[in-house]
Enzyme design. Structure first.
Site, PDB file in Angstrom:
ATOM      1  N   ARG A   1      41.066  41.614  66.765  1.00  0.00           N
ATOM      2  CA  ARG A   1      40.652  40.477  65.952  1.00  0.00           C
ATOM      3  C   ARG A   1      41.627  39.108  66.182  1.00  0.00           C
ATOM      4  NH1 ARG A   1      44.752  40.429  62.437  1.00  0.00           N
ATOM      5  NH2 ARG A   1      45.573  42.373  61.938  1.00  0.00           N
TER       6      ARG A   1
ATOM      7  N   LEU B   1      62.848  53.320  66.191  1.00  0.00           N
ATOM      8  CA  LEU B   1      63.861  52.470  67.049  1.00  0.00           C
ATOM      9  C   LEU B   1      64.594  51.872  66.035  1.00  0.00           C
ATOM     10  CD1 LEU B   1      61.225  51.069  69.655  1.00  0.00           C
ATOM     11  CD2 LEU B   1      62.996  52.746  70.016  1.00  0.00           C
TER      12      LEU B   1
HETATM   13  P1  ADP Z   1      50.747  49.197  60.476  1.00  0.00           P
HETATM   14  O1  ADP Z   1      49.493  49.238  61.270  1.00  0.00           O
HETATM   15  O2  ADP Z   1      50.966  50.014  59.428  1.00  0.00           O
HETATM   16  O3  ADP Z   1      51.246  47.757  60.495  1.00  0.00           O
HETATM   17  P2  ADP Z   1      52.480  49.570  62.945  1.00  0.00           P
HETATM   18  O4  ADP Z   1      52.376  50.454  63.960  1.00  0.00           O
HETATM   19  O5  ADP Z   1      51.943  48.129  63.398  1.00  0.00           O
HETATM   20  O6  ADP Z   1      51.887  49.867  61.615  1.00  0.00           O
HETATM   21  O7  ADP Z   1      53.889  49.251  62.590  1.00  0.00           O
HETATM   22  C1  ADP Z   1      54.413  48.318  61.403  1.00  0.00           C
HETATM   23  C2  ADP Z   1      55.859  48.158  61.505  1.00  0.00           C
HETATM   24  O8  ADP Z   1      56.562  49.355  61.227  1.00  0.00           O
HETATM   25  C3  ADP Z   1      56.306  47.518  62.862  1.00  0.00           C
HETATM   26  O9  ADP Z   1      56.088  46.284  62.728  1.00  0.00           O
HETATM   27  C4  ADP Z   1      57.742  47.905  62.504  1.00  0.00           C
HETATM   28  O10 ADP Z   1      58.606  47.030  61.779  1.00  0.00           O
HETATM   29  C5  ADP Z   1      57.611  49.505  62.137  1.00  0.00           C
HETATM   30  N1  ADP Z   1      57.579  50.472  63.088  1.00  0.00           N
HETATM   31  C6  ADP Z   1      56.544  50.920  63.653  1.00  0.00           C
HETATM   32  N2  ADP Z   1      56.895  51.810  64.611  1.00  0.00           N
HETATM   33  C7  ADP Z   1      58.002  51.832  64.769  1.00  0.00           C
HETATM   34  C8  ADP Z   1      59.095  52.673  65.479  1.00  0.00           C
HETATM   35  N3  ADP Z   1      58.713  53.503  66.264  1.00  0.00           N
HETATM   36  N4  ADP Z   1      60.373  52.541  65.407  1.00  0.00           N
HETATM   37  C9  ADP Z   1      60.809  51.472  64.257  1.00  0.00           C
HETATM   38  N5  ADP Z   1      59.947  50.784  63.506  1.00  0.00           N
HETATM   39  C10 ADP Z   1      58.549  51.079  63.794  1.00  0.00           C
END
Ligand code: ADP
Length: 449
Positions: free
Chosen positions: A292, A204
Site C-alpha cells: 500500500r 538484531l
Molecule cells: P509489524 O508488522 O508488527 O510492524 P515488523 O516485522 O515490521 O512488524 O517489525 C516491527 C518492528 O519490530 C521493526 O521496525 C523493528 O523495530 C522490530 N523488529 C522486527 N524484527 C526484528 C528483529 N529480527 N530484530 C530486532 N528488531 C526487530
C-alpha cells in the site's frame, strides 16, 4: 479503462491527499465518512460524499458492503483505500474487482502473500532479498524452537505470522525462557489476530529501519524510488522519517534498490509497495513488505519530484510507469514529522476542538492535514492529525527549515506532539544522523529523569 471517478475509502489527511491527486488529473472524487466525520475536510472537498455508518470503524471505514454500495450508487469506477483500514485486505480488493471497479492497489494475491509474514519471508527469500536468519516457516513445538535458536544464537525473536503494528513479538534471551515466552506469544497472537502461528528469527541488537519504495506495472516492469529511514520509533510506531537515509551510500541504494525492483518485476507486482529492512553493520535484512501507500511517502515525493498517488492511479488505469529507473533522480533531503493529537510527554490521546489553526508555509514546506479552526478531532480514530514535510538541498538546510516550520505551526485547543519534535531535532545524535530504532525510546527515558 479510463478512471473518471474515485471513491476514497479512508478519512483524514490521506483522504485529502488522494483527492488532491485525483483533482489534478481531472478525476472526480467520492468521499465516504462515518457520522463522526460529517464535518471533516475530506467530506467538504470531495465532489460527492456518502455516509457509510456510525463512528466505530468496524461499522464504517471497515464496512465493505457499505463502501461497495456507496461506489455503486455514485457510479465510482475506482476505489483508493489509502493506508490502514481496508488497504491490505485481499478479500476487499477481490470484491472491488468482482464489481468491475478498479482497485487502486496491488493484485489481491500479492496482498495476501505479503500479509502473512511467514509466506512473505519465504517469497522474499525466493526472490533474492536478504532475510533475517531464522526459521524456514512456522515453528510448531518448543523442541523445534530450541534447536533453531541454538543454531541461530540468542537472543531470538518469536514473531506472530499475522502480526502487525509491532504486536505479537517476544524477545528471548536464553533457552530457559524460550518455551514459556513462545507459548505466551502463541496465545497473544491467537487472541489479537485469530492465528497462533509463530516463527523465529535472530534478534538484531541495534539496527536501523530502512525501507525501499517500489512501484510495479503488474506486467513485469518495476522501479525503486530509493529508501526512507524510519528508525525514529516509539513502541514500533514511526515518529519522524527522512529520505535519503543519513547512512546509506549511493552505491548501496543503487544495489539494494535494484534488488528490490528486480524482485517486484519477477513477482509481477502492481502498484505501490514498500519493502522494509533492518540494517545493521552495513547489511540489509528483510522484515516485511507493505502492499500500500505509506504514511511517510511524501519524503520520497520531495526528493524524486514524483506524485506517488498519481502514479498509483495511472497504474490502476492500466497505464505504464511514468518514468524508467534511469529517469529517477534523487535530489536534496526531506524530513517528515508526524504530528499527533497527544500529550507530548505521556502520549495520552488529546481529541477535542481545535480552537485555532495555522499551518507553516514558505519555500519547500508542505503540510498534509485535514485540520481547520473549529474542527473537532473525534476520539474514535488514529491520533495523527497532520504531517509536516520539509525539503532542503542538504540535510543541514532541511533541519534548519524544519526548526523554522515547526515554530510556525499553530494548533490550539488540543495537545500535540509538536514540542516533542522541536526538542528531538535539536539533539546532537539527530543532527549527526547517529540513531537506531532504539534511540528515541532511550532518549525519552533519560529526558524523563
Ligand atoms: P509489524 O508488522 O508488527 O510492524 P515488523 O516485522 O515490521 O512488524 O517489525 C516491527 C518492528 O519490530 C521493526 O521496525 C523493528 O523495530 C522490530 N523488529 C522486527 N524484527 C526484528 C528483529 N529480527 N530484530 C530486532 N528488531 C526487530
Amino acid at each position: 479503462m479510463a478512471i473518471t471517478r474515485i471513491l476514497i475509502a479512508n478519512r483524514g489527511e490521506i483522504a485529502l491527499r488522494v483527492h488532491r491527486a485525483a483533482q489534478e488529473m481531472g478525476i472526480e472524487t467520492v468521499a465516504v465518512h462515518s457520522t463522526a466525520d460529517a464535518d471533516a475536510m475530506h467530506v467538504r472537498l470531495a465532489d460527492q460524499a456518502v455516509c457509510i455508518g456510525p463512528p466505530s470503524a468496524t461499522d464504517s471505514y471497515l464496512n465493505m458492503a457499505a463502501i461497495i454500495s456507496a461506489a455503486e450508487i455514485t457510479g465510482a469506477d475506482a476505489i483508493h483505500p489509502g493506508y490502514g483500514f481496508l488497504s491490505e485486505n485481499a478479500k476487499f480488493a477481490e470484491i472491488v474487482e468482482a464489481h468491475d471497479i478498479a482497485w487502486i492497489g496491488p493484485k489481491p494475491e500479492h496482498i495476501r502473500t505479503m500479509g502473512d509474514k511467514v509466506e512473505a519471508k519465504r517469497t522474499a527469500g525466493a526472490l533474492g532479498l536478504p532475510l533475517v536468519p531464522g526459521s524456514d516457516g512456522a515453528v510448531e513445538t518448543a523442541e523445534e524452537a530450541l534447536q533453531l535458536a541454538e543454531e541461530i544464537g540468542y537472543p531470538v525473536l518469536v514473531k506472530a505470522a499475522s502480526g502487525g503494528g509491532g504486536r505479537g513479538m517476544k524477545v528471548v534471551q536464553n533457552a530457559d525462557e524460550l518455551p514459556s515466552l513462545m507459548s505466551q506469544a502463541k496465545s497473544e497472537a491467537k487472541s489479537a489476530f485469530g492465528d497462533s502461528t509463530v516463527y523465529i528469527e535472530k534478534y538484531l541488537g541495534n539496527p536501523r529501519h530502512i525501507e525501499f519504495q517500489v512501484f510495479g506495472d503488474g506486467n513485469g516492469n518495476a522501479i525503486h524510488l530509493g529508501e526512507r529511514d524510519c528508525s525514529l520509533q516509539r513502541r514500533h510506531q514511526k515518529v519522524l522519517e527522512e529520505a535519503p537515509s543519513p547512512v546509506i551510500s549511493d552505491a548501496d541504494r543503487d544495489r539494494m534498490g535494484r534488488t528490490c525492483a528486480d524482485a517486484m518485476a519477477e513477482l509481477g507486482y502492481r502498484g505501490a509497495g514498500t519493502i522494509e529492512f533492518l540494517w545493521e553493520n552495513g547489511e540489509f535484512y528483510f522484515i516485511e513488505m507493505n502492499t500500500r501507500l505509506q504514511v511517510e511517502h511524501p519524503v520520497t515525493e520531495a526528493i524524486t519530484g514524483l506524485d506517488l498517488v498519481r502514479e498509483q492511479i495511472r497504474i490502476a488505469a492500466g497505464e505504464p510507469l511514468s518514468v524508467t529507473q534511469d529517469e529517477v533522480r534523487f535530489t536534496g533531503h526531506a524530513i517528515e514529522c508526524r504530528i499527533n493529537a497527544e500529550d507530548p510527554r505521556s502520549f495520552a490521546p488529546s481529541p477535542g476542538q481545535v480552537t485555532s489553526y495555522h499551518a507553516a508555509g514558505g519555500m519547500h514546506v508542505r503540510v498534509d492535514s485535514g485540520l481547520y479552526a473549529g474542527y473537532r478531532i473525534p476520539p474514535f480514530y488514529d491520533s495523527m492529525i497532520a504531517k509536516l514535510i520539509v525539503y532542503g538541498r542538504t540535510r543541514e538546510g532541511c533541519i534548519m527549515r524544519l526548526k523554522r516550520a515547526l515554530g510556525e505551526m499553530v494548533i490550539e485547543g488540543v495537545k500535540t506532539t509538536i514540542p516533542l519534535h522541536e526538542t528531538l531535532i535539536r539533539q546532537d545524535d539527530f543532527q549527526t544522523g547517529d540513531y537506531t530504532i532504539k534511540w528515541l525510546e532511550e532518549w525519552m527515558e533519560q529526558r524523563e529523569e
